[in-house]
Design a protein around this motif. Structure first.
Motif, PDB file in Angstrom:
ATOM      1  N   VAL A  57       7.225  -2.057   8.059  1.00 26.39           N
ATOM      2  CA  VAL A  57       7.264  -3.467   7.737  1.00 26.39           C
ATOM      3  C   VAL A  57       8.250  -3.736   6.704  1.00 26.39           C
ATOM      4  O   VAL A  57       8.959  -4.682   6.236  1.00 26.39           O
ATOM      5  N   ASP A  58       8.467  -2.799   5.819  1.00 26.12           N
ATOM      6  CA  ASP A  58       9.306  -2.725   4.771  1.00 26.12           C
ATOM      7  C   ASP A  58      10.649  -2.473   5.010  1.00 26.12           C
ATOM      8  O   ASP A  58      11.098  -1.340   5.259  1.00 26.12           O
ATOM      9  N   GLU A 103       4.407   6.027  14.923  1.00 23.02           N
ATOM     10  CA  GLU A 103       3.886   6.112  13.367  1.00 23.02           C
ATOM     11  C   GLU A 103       3.745   4.768  12.928  1.00 23.02           C
ATOM     12  O   GLU A 103       4.693   4.114  12.753  1.00 23.02           O
ATOM     13  N   GLY A 117       8.624  -4.207  11.479  1.00 22.48           N
ATOM     14  CA  GLY A 117       7.806  -5.096  11.902  1.00 22.48           C
ATOM     15  C   GLY A 117       6.377  -4.919  11.278  1.00 22.48           C
ATOM     16  O   GLY A 117       6.146  -3.809  10.991  1.00 22.48           O
ATOM     17  N   LEU A 176       3.402  10.378   0.305  1.00 28.82           N
ATOM     18  CA  LEU A 176       2.959  11.734   0.410  1.00 28.82           C
ATOM     19  C   LEU A 176       4.038  12.769  -0.101  1.00 28.82           C
ATOM     20  O   LEU A 176       5.030  12.437   0.669  1.00 28.82           O
ATOM     21  N   SER A 211      12.238   0.569   3.309  1.00 26.04           N
ATOM     22  CA  SER A 211      11.887   1.949   3.952  1.00 26.04           C
ATOM     23  C   SER A 211      12.749   1.944   5.279  1.00 26.04           C
ATOM     24  O   SER A 211      13.299   3.137   5.750  1.00 26.04           O
ATOM     25  N   GLY A 215       0.751  -1.186  -0.037  1.00 22.82           N
ATOM     26  CA  GLY A 215       0.091   0.040  -0.162  1.00 22.82           C
ATOM     27  C   GLY A 215       1.005   1.207  -0.011  1.00 22.82           C
ATOM     28  O   GLY A 215       0.487   2.286   0.508  1.00 22.82           O
ATOM     29  N   GLN A 216       2.018   1.134  -0.787  1.00 28.68           N
ATOM     30  CA  GLN A 216       2.993   2.320  -0.492  1.00 28.68           C
ATOM     31  C   GLN A 216       2.446   3.353  -1.619  1.00 28.68           C
ATOM     32  O   GLN A 216       2.579   3.272  -2.785  1.00 28.68           O
ATOM     33  N   ASN A 243      -0.087   7.539   7.794  1.00 31.45           N
ATOM     34  CA  ASN A 243      -0.712   7.387   6.580  1.00 31.45           C
ATOM     35  C   ASN A 243      -0.724   6.006   6.292  1.00 31.45           C
ATOM     36  O   ASN A 243      -0.023   5.412   5.870  1.00 31.45           O
ATOM     37  N   LEU A 244      -1.944   5.537   6.678  1.00 32.20           N
ATOM     38  CA  LEU A 244      -2.129   3.899   6.657  1.00 32.20           C
ATOM     39  C   LEU A 244      -1.969   3.406   5.254  1.00 32.20           C
ATOM     40  O   LEU A 244      -2.560   3.933   4.413  1.00 32.20           O
ATOM     41  N   GLY A 278       3.929   2.580   9.444  1.00 28.52           N
ATOM     42  CA  GLY A 278       4.198   2.770   8.375  1.00 28.52           C
ATOM     43  C   GLY A 278       4.772   4.162   7.718  1.00 28.52           C
ATOM     44  O   GLY A 278       4.146   4.789   7.076  1.00 28.52           O
ATOM     45  N   PRO A 279       5.967   4.488   8.166  1.00 34.42           N
ATOM     46  CA  PRO A 279       6.421   5.809   7.897  1.00 34.42           C
ATOM     47  C   PRO A 279       7.230   5.964   6.546  1.00 34.42           C
ATOM     48  O   PRO A 279       7.087   7.279   6.213  1.00 34.42           O
TER      49      PRO A 279
END
Ligand code: SAH
Length: 271
Positions: free
Chosen positions: A78-79, A53, A100, A29, A82, A25-26, A120-121, A55-56
């Protein structure tokens, strides 16, 4: 200008960017003013100073969180790519980066104290994220997040219209929810197919519901499962004899308090 992207053995350099991965879902922004506005939507409180936060990504929100003295910022991402990017660009954040999956992780692994959540989910798992938040609600006093506009509207919707649904009732039982503002696809790279919206949730005074909570969830799910029908028909799968004016209404017309009362009636009828 030279870009060294794509060479895994190239030295770390400032031009490196995270490749957007669809399954995570990347959508990054890129509008800084919106990022600032989202972070400013967090309300500083006396009784909690930690913020997590979710998913930064490349840290567009994180950079503004780090500039705030009233919060101690933690992130969960999780990535791996990133995470590597964040470690390189925000070295002071490194000890507070959790690599995680938020859905398979517990706030208690970080602290027993209260933690505000921002993010930003990833839109594909936003409902699951909210169910996790609900499970840990007493540790989560506040949530500010961006998600698909439709879902944001639904969560913030009052009873009596067709946007109101299962997640609205569950979340409104424990949070006061406000829709803050909308963001168009062009603010992201790559742009998502949908519009986005930001909501803020503030934990209300309800410690626990005045009814069996498991049954409350079941009544709501059953009621909304056939949302066009009156509750008299929609609740038939529960297999109980009920007598209440609520039965002439549809699920979307009932407030949290109504559902609590209805649940108590179901509980009684079940004996
Ligand atoms: N906050 C960034 C990225 C938003 S995209 C920005 O605004 O630009 C959503 C982010 O959530 C991605 O970085 C993705 O890797 C991350 N993510 C997806 N699923 C996740 C999960 N289960 N747990 C933690 N992070 C997740």
């Amino acid at each position: 200008m030279y870009h060294f992207e794509g060479f895994s053995d190239s030295p770390p350099n400032i031009l490196m960017k995270v490749r957007a991965k669809k399954h995570l879902g990347q959508h990054f922004l890129r509008d800084q003013a919106i990022a600032q506005r989202i972070v400013d939507s967090l309300i500083p409180h006396q009784d909690y100073t930690r913020v997590l936060e979710i998913g930064p990504g490349m840290g567009v929100l994180t950079q503004y969180l780090l500039s705030k003295d009233d919060f101690e910022t933690h992130v969960i991402e999780v990535d791996h790519e990133s995470v590597a990017y964040l470690k390189e660009h925000f070295p002071t954040l490194s000890p507070r980066i959790i690599e995680g999956d938020f859905l398979r992780w517990q706030l208690s692994q970080l602290t027993d104290e209260k933690v505000a959540i921002i993010g930003n989910l990833p839109y594909n798992i936003s409902s699951q994220i909210f169910f996790r938040v609900l499970e840990q609600r007493d540790q989560v006093p506040e949530v500010v997040c961006m998600l698909q506009k439709e879902v944001a509207r639904r969560i913030a919707s009052p009873p009596g219209n067709k946007e109101y649904g299962i997640l609205s009732v569950f979340l409104q039982a424990f949070y006061d929810i406000e829709y803050l503002f909308s963001v168009p696809p062009g603010a992201f790279d790559p742009p998502p197919k949908v519009n986005s919206g930001i909501i803020r949730l503030l934990r209300n005074q309800t410690a626990r519901l005045d009814c069996d909570e498991k049954l409350f969830f079941r009544v709501i799910k059953t009621g909304f499962n056939q949302r066009r029908k009156t509750l008299r028909n929609a609740l038939k799968p529960l297999g109980v004899e009920l007598d209440s004016p609520y039965l002439d209404q549809r699920a979307e017309q009932l407030s949290v308090e109504d559902f609590v009362k209805l649940t108590k009636l179901v509980e009684k009828a079940m004996g």
